[in-house]
Design a protein around this motif. Structure first.
Motif, mmCIF file in Angstrom:
data_model
loop_
_atom_site.group_PDB
_atom_site.id
_atom_site.type_symbol
_atom_site.label_atom_id
_atom_site.label_comp_id
_atom_site.label_asym_id
_atom_site.label_seq_id
_atom_site.Cartn_x
_atom_site.Cartn_y
_atom_site.Cartn_z
ATOM 1 N N LEU A 167 -8.621 -7.237 7.257
ATOM 2 C CA LEU A 167 -9.356 -6.340 8.146
ATOM 3 C C LEU A 167 -8.667 -4.994 8.303
ATOM 4 O O LEU A 167 -9.317 -3.958 8.455
ATOM 5 N N ASP A 168 -7.357 -5.012 8.306
ATOM 6 C CA ASP A 168 -6.612 -3.768 8.486
ATOM 7 C C ASP A 168 -6.514 -2.952 7.204
ATOM 8 O O ASP A 168 -6.281 -1.740 7.258
ATOM 9 N N ALA A 169 -6.694 -3.624 6.071
ATOM 10 C CA ALA A 169 -6.546 -2.908 4.799
ATOM 11 C C ALA A 169 -7.708 -1.941 4.608
ATOM 12 O O ALA A 169 -8.863 -2.279 4.899
ATOM 13 N N PRO A 170 -7.456 -0.738 4.179
ATOM 14 C CA PRO A 170 -8.552 0.227 3.962
ATOM 15 C C PRO A 170 -9.427 -0.204 2.791
ATOM 16 O O PRO A 170 -8.996 -0.913 1.879
ATOM 17 N N ALA A 171 -10.685 0.220 2.861
ATOM 18 C CA ALA A 171 -11.622 -0.117 1.788
ATOM 19 C C ALA A 171 -11.257 0.636 0.517
ATOM 20 O O ALA A 171 -10.705 1.731 0.551
ATOM 21 N N SER A 172 -11.615 0.022 -0.588
ATOM 22 C CA SER A 172 -11.326 0.646 -1.878
ATOM 23 C C SER A 172 -12.290 1.803 -2.120
ATOM 24 O O SER A 172 -13.341 1.903 -1.476
ATOM 25 N N PRO A 173 -11.995 2.701 -3.032
ATOM 26 C CA PRO A 173 -12.922 3.803 -3.329
ATOM 27 C C PRO A 173 -14.302 3.323 -3.748
ATOM 28 O O PRO A 173 -15.314 3.937 -3.405
ATOM 29 N N GLY A 174 -14.376 2.197 -4.465
ATOM 30 C CA GLY A 174 -15.677 1.683 -4.893
ATOM 31 C C GLY A 174 -16.516 1.224 -3.725
ATOM 32 O O GLY A 174 -17.725 1.484 -3.661
#
Length: 221
Positions: A167-174
Motif C-alpha cells: 500500500l505504501d509503495a508508489p504505483a509504477s509508471p504503467g
C-alpha cells in the motif's frame, strides 16, 4: 761519389717519411671505413591492416640497448645505424622486426609496420572452495543459518508487513498511465456522450406504451 751517397740518404729519409705518414693515416682511414652510417628511422605502426596508429608500441634496437615508443598517432622517430635490427612489439600483437641495410647511404629511412593480433585462448579454470563438487553439495545441503537470520526472514515474510509495503509503495509508471487514461475517457464520456440505457429498460418502456399505461396515468391525474 759523395753526390750519390747524399742522394741515397735523402731518398732513404723520404721513404721513411712517406711510410710513417701512411702508418699514421691508415688506422684513421680504416676506422672511417668501419664506422656505420647513422640513419634516422621514422615511420608509423598500425593496428593490423587498418589505418589507425597503434599507441605506445615499443620500437627497440636490441644490439644498441635503446629504443622509443609510438605517440598517440602511432608515429615514431629513432636514430639507428646501418645494419641494425629493429624490433616492434606491443601487448596483444605479434612482434615484428626490420633490418636497416648495411649498405644504406641515405640520411633517413621510413617504414610502415602492420602489427598482427596475437590471439591466445587460455583454458577455462574453475575455482572451488572444495576439492570435489560432491563435497561442495554436501556442505551446502548441511548448511544451517543462524537463528537471527531465520527470525529476520520470517519477519520480512509477515503478511501484514507485506500488505503495508504494497500500500505504501508508489504505483509504477504503467499503472499511473492506465489510471490517467481511464479518468480521461470517463470525463470525455460524461461531457459529450448521452447516458447509456440498458436494453431491458427499452423493452419495458415499449411494453408499457402498448398497454396504455402512460395514458392511464394521465387520465388518473
Amino acid at each position: 761519389m759523395h753526390f750519390f751517397t747524399g742522394f741515397r740518404n735523402i731518398f732513404t729519409a723520404l721513404v721513411f717519411t712517406v711510410a710513417a705518414f701512411l702508418l699514421v693515416l691508415s688506422p684513421q682511414k680504416a676506422a672511417a671505413q668501419g664506422r656505420a652510417k647513422v640513419v634516422q628511422l621514422t615511420g608509423i605502426v598500425t593496428a593490423g591492416d587498418s589505418l589507425y596508429g597503434l599507441v605506445g608500441a615499443s620500437v627497440y634496437v636490441p644490439k644498441a640497448g635503446r629504443g622509443t615508443t609510438t605517440n598517440q598517432y602511432g608515429y615514431f622517430s629513432l636514430a639507428v645505424l646501418a645494419g641494425d635490427s629493429v624490433v616492434f612489439s606491443s601487448v596483444g600483437f605479434k612482434s615484428q622486426f626490420i633490418k636497416i641495410p648495411r649498405t644504406f647511404r641515405g640520411d633517413s629511412y621510413s617504414v610502415i609496420i602492420e602489427m598482427k593480433e596475437d590471439q591466445t585462448a587460455l583454458p577455462e579454470v574453475r575455482i572451488f572452495p572444495y576439492s570435489t563438487e560432491e563435497l561442495f553439495k554436501r556442505a551446502f545441503l548441511s548448511l544451517k543459518l543462524p537463528d537471527e537470520d531465520q527470525k529476520a526472514v520470517a519477519k520480512n515474510l509477515n503478511e501484514a508487513i507485506i500488505e503495508r509495503m504494497m500500500l505504501d509503495a508508489p504505483a509504477s509508471p504503467g499503472v499511473n498511465f492506465r489510471e490517467r487514461m481511464r479518468l480521461q475517457d470517463a470525463n470525455i464520456e460524461r461531457r459529450y456522450m448521452a447516458p447509456t440505457i440498458p436494453l431491458t429498460a427499452w423493452y419495458d418502456l415499449i411494453q408499457a406504451i402498448k398497454r396504455g399505461d402512460l395514458k392511464n396515468q394521465k387520465t388518473d391525474k
